[in-house]
Design an enzyme around this catalytic site. Sequence first.
Site, short mmCIF file in Angstrom:
data_model
loop_
_atom_site.label_atom_id
_atom_site.label_comp_id
_atom_site.label_asym_id
_atom_site.label_seq_id
_atom_site.Cartn_x
_atom_site.Cartn_y
_atom_site.Cartn_z
CB CYS A 11 -3.56 0.06 9.00
SG CYS A 11 -4.44 -0.08 7.43
CB CYS A 34 -0.94 0.01 1.20
SG CYS A 34 -0.09 0.09 2.78
FE1 FES Z 1 -1.72 0.24 4.25
FE2 FES Z 1 -3.38 1.43 5.81
S1 FES Z 1 -3.70 0.91 3.73
S2 FES Z 1 -1.34 0.95 6.24
#
Ligand code: FES
Length: 146
Positions: free
Chosen positions: A103, A33
């Site tokens: 996360c 991400c």
């Molecule tokens: Fe990767 Fe939140 S989407 S840390």
Amino acid sequence: MYSQKVMDYFMNPRNMGEIEDASGVGTVGNAKCGDIMRMFLKIDENGIIQDVKFKTFGCGAAIATSSMATELVIGKTVEEALKITNKAVAEALDGLPANKVHCSLLAEEAINAALWDYAKKNNLDIKGLKPPKEDIHEDEIDEEEE
Ligand code: FES
């Protein structure tokens, strides 16, 4: 959807910033991400975490989890801080959507990385402390929950 607590910690993050003379600094990231989290710890001579600050370049959940993680470790001993899991961080935020659990893992790993840095700087051998991971994947969540 996000809980009210997640929204609150995202909109009004606690302990955001840096500690200039930090005892330990840890930076972790998730290549998938692209989110990056940095934790600064101020630890006194008795091994008590006196102050924690974070800087997160990432999604709302990453900001909320890192902020909550700072609140969970403040005032704790290094050993106690090590035991704080991503699950505890997510629970303190009244839960996270399944696709945002990684996360919270980033927050757990950022604390670990900062503690590792502190241990290295002070030549300490802290039981249960593992070297920080280069990249925090979602696959690791499955391993942890098994
Ligand atoms: Fe990767 Fe939140 S989407 S840390």
